[in-house]
Design an enzyme around this catalytic site. Structure first.
Site, PDB file in Angstrom:
ATOM      1  N   TYR A 142      15.198  37.031  17.684  1.00  0.00           N
ATOM      2  CA  TYR A 142      14.625  36.822  19.012  1.00  0.00           C
ATOM      3  C   TYR A 142      14.226  38.130  19.683  1.00  0.00           C
ATOM      4  O   TYR A 142      13.460  38.138  20.634  1.00  0.00           O
ATOM      5  CB  TYR A 142      15.601  36.053  19.921  1.00  0.00           C
ATOM      6  CG  TYR A 142      15.850  34.625  19.492  1.00  0.00           C
ATOM      7  CD1 TYR A 142      15.108  34.040  18.486  1.00  0.00           C
ATOM      8  CD2 TYR A 142      16.827  33.864  20.098  1.00  0.00           C
ATOM      9  CE1 TYR A 142      15.334  32.743  18.084  1.00  0.00           C
ATOM     10  CE2 TYR A 142      17.062  32.550  19.709  1.00  0.00           C
ATOM     11  CZ  TYR A 142      16.315  31.999  18.693  1.00  0.00           C
ATOM     12  OH  TYR A 142      16.542  30.715  18.298  1.00  0.00           O
ATOM     13  N   LYS A 193      22.576  33.732   5.506  1.00  0.00           N
ATOM     14  CA  LYS A 193      21.668  33.284   4.451  1.00  0.00           C
ATOM     15  C   LYS A 193      21.569  34.436   3.457  1.00  0.00           C
ATOM     16  O   LYS A 193      20.480  34.925   3.120  1.00  0.00           O
ATOM     17  CB  LYS A 193      20.312  32.912   5.082  1.00  0.00           C
ATOM     18  CG  LYS A 193      19.364  32.170   4.163  1.00  0.00           C
ATOM     19  CD  LYS A 193      19.778  30.752   3.860  1.00  0.00           C
ATOM     20  CE  LYS A 193      18.808  30.129   2.861  1.00  0.00           C
ATOM     21  NZ  LYS A 193      19.277  28.873   2.279  1.00  0.00           N
ATOM     22  N   ASP A 225      22.290  26.617   5.710  1.00  0.00           N
ATOM     23  CA  ASP A 225      21.844  25.255   5.402  1.00  0.00           C
ATOM     24  C   ASP A 225      23.049  24.376   5.064  1.00  0.00           C
ATOM     25  O   ASP A 225      23.153  23.223   5.509  1.00  0.00           O
ATOM     26  CB  ASP A 225      20.794  25.232   4.274  1.00  0.00           C
ATOM     27  CG  ASP A 225      21.116  26.199   3.140  1.00  0.00           C
ATOM     28  OD1 ASP A 225      22.017  27.052   3.299  1.00  0.00           O
ATOM     29  OD2 ASP A 225      20.469  26.103   2.080  1.00  0.00           O
ATOM     30  N   ASP A 249      21.889  29.442  17.575  1.00  0.00           N
ATOM     31  CA  ASP A 249      21.125  28.625  18.517  1.00  0.00           C
ATOM     32  C   ASP A 249      21.053  27.189  17.988  1.00  0.00           C
ATOM     33  O   ASP A 249      21.316  26.217  18.702  1.00  0.00           O
ATOM     34  CB  ASP A 249      19.714  29.229  18.641  1.00  0.00           C
ATOM     35  CG  ASP A 249      18.944  28.672  19.824  1.00  0.00           C
ATOM     36  OD1 ASP A 249      19.488  27.816  20.546  1.00  0.00           O
ATOM     37  OD2 ASP A 249      17.793  29.086  20.013  1.00  0.00           O
ATOM     38  N   ASP A 253      23.873  23.780  19.071  1.00  0.00           N
ATOM     39  CA  ASP A 253      23.401  22.505  19.623  1.00  0.00           C
ATOM     40  C   ASP A 253      23.830  21.343  18.733  1.00  0.00           C
ATOM     41  O   ASP A 253      24.216  20.278  19.226  1.00  0.00           O
ATOM     42  CB  ASP A 253      21.870  22.500  19.753  1.00  0.00           C
ATOM     43  CG  ASP A 253      21.431  22.980  21.124  1.00  0.00           C
ATOM     44  OD1 ASP A 253      22.228  23.675  21.787  1.00  0.00           O
ATOM     45  OD2 ASP A 253      20.292  22.674  21.533  1.00  0.00           O
TER      46      ASP A 253
END
Ligand code: NAD
Length: 359
Positions: A142, A193, A225, A249, A253
């Site tokens: 970001y 990852k 994943d 992020d 959620d």
């Protein structure tokens, strides 16, 4: 007697209603546990735009910096949506996080037995879930440079961002996660990852390098994943999940929705040394503002996090959480959680019931 200064940012929409409930409870629980709190209300978001023409006045930020912890309700509302970006309430929130150097975002996800049917997952999958997502908040893709959009020589447009972490950025968020795991069940799962991304390989190396400083913590690693899958397959396996900004992020959620109820979720954002910011995950709910319909429980649970993480007042935090459990077990529900056989109450009545439960 210990005494702490809390900057209170009631903000917009339902913010003032849920703040009033949280302040009354904090004052009561503090007096019961032998410490005192003083509240310094400051404008932020739309309230600050209305009063002073900007979403984060310097005086509000200064007050936050000078306090022991910051309690924020919510900001924003449709009347501010047409303002230029830098003058919108949300910019005030981003400036507040940056101004306090808050690089660690904590989102606990704990299933309340009385609300188990609010989840879209089966009760046997989520029963007993009690996990904490620790997300890096000020780095990663970001914020990484270079980023942008360019037109290439063959006339195509290309967009790009850079996922980047320095070793010191990884170390400081990993240490927060290790320390929180020490205070909980001692299990830390770092998400990355590393099978594909160089930045994740550095992330994993640094987390491994720190592990010997925390011998009581059992460290594991999981690809993002797989973590997304495991969160809905068997969420009980997790204690503390450590993630970078982008992965956190998304996963926070996903984890939050295990509870099925946005009106129940608290969060904390921490920096190095200065005061932490404690706030519910939900927004200002302008559609129900001023109608005594808001669910104050996420705000109350944020106040409990403030006590536990911000002020190290564990017993008071636990008492506040127990009061929340008690009113839910008594069947009291605000409109967002209402179910057959329960009793509908407004925000204020829920506050009174919580005070009674505290004793
Ligand atoms: P929202 O979370 O405010 O509301 C979404 C839905 O959930 C609404 O129907 C609302 O009534 C309901 N809801 C939310 N909190 C509730 C509570 N405590 N009790 C009962 N019902 C509740 O999200 P939104 O509608 O997308 O955004 C509204 C405003 O809030 C926008 O201006 C947005 O920018 C802002 N916002 C602020 C924050 C923050 O302050 N951290 C976070 C998200 C959104």
């Amino acid at each position: 007697m210990s005494s702490y200064r809390i900057t209170l940012l009631a903000g917009d929409g339902i913010g003032p209603e849920i703040s009033a409930v949280a302040v009354a409870l904090l004052e009561r629980v503090a007096s019961q546990h032998g410490f005192s709190l003083s509240f310094d209300p400051q404008p932020v978001g739309g309230a600050a735009i209305d009063a002073l023409g900007e979403p984060l006045p310097a005086s509000s930020l200064e007050a936050c910096r000078a306090s022991d912890a910051v309690l924020l309700a919510a900001i924003g509302g449709p009347q501010y949506d047409a303002l230029p970006r830098q003058l919108r309430p949300e910019s005030g929130l981003l400036a507040l996080r940056a101004g306090l150097g808050l690089f660690a975002n904590l989102r606990p996800v704990k299933i309340v037995p009385a609300l188990i049917d609010a989840s879209s997952l089966k009760a046997e999958v989520i029963s007993g879930v009690d996990l904490l997502v620790v997300r890096e908040l000020t780095g990663g893709i970001y914020f990484g440079q270079p980023k942008g959009r360019v037109r290439t020589e063959d006339g195509e447009e290309r967009g790009f961002n850079t996922m980047t972490y320095s070793s010191s950025e990884v170390d400081r968020i990993a240490r927060v996660a290790f320390e929180l795991a020490q205070q909980r069940r001692g299990q830390l799962c770092s998400v990355d990852k590393a099978n594909v991304l160089d930045v994740s390989q550095l992330w994993r190396d640094r987390v491994n390098a720190l592990a010997s400083d925390y011998p009581g913590v059992e460290l594991s690693h999981m690809y993002v994943d797989n973590a997304a899958m495991q969160l809905v397959r068997n969420p009980r396996q997790f204690d503390v999940l450590l993630t970078g900004n982008l992965f956190g992020d998304i996963l926070s959620d996903e984890a939050a929705m295990l509870t099925g109820s946005i009106g129940m979720l608290p969060s904390a954002s921490l920096g190095s040394g200065g005061p932490g910011l404690f706030e519910p995950v939900h927004g200002s709910a302008p559609d129900i503002a001023g109608q005594d319909k808001a669910n104050p429980l996420a705000m109350v649970l944020s106040a409990a996090m403030l006590l536990r993480v911000g002020l190290k007042q564990e017993a008071a935090a636990a008492a506040l959480e127990a009061a929340v459990d008690q009113v839910l077990n008594e069947g009291l529900r605000t409109g967002d959680l209402m179910a057959a056989g329960c009793t509908l109450v407004g925000c204020q009545a829920m506050g009174s019931a919580l005070l009674k439960a505290l004793g």
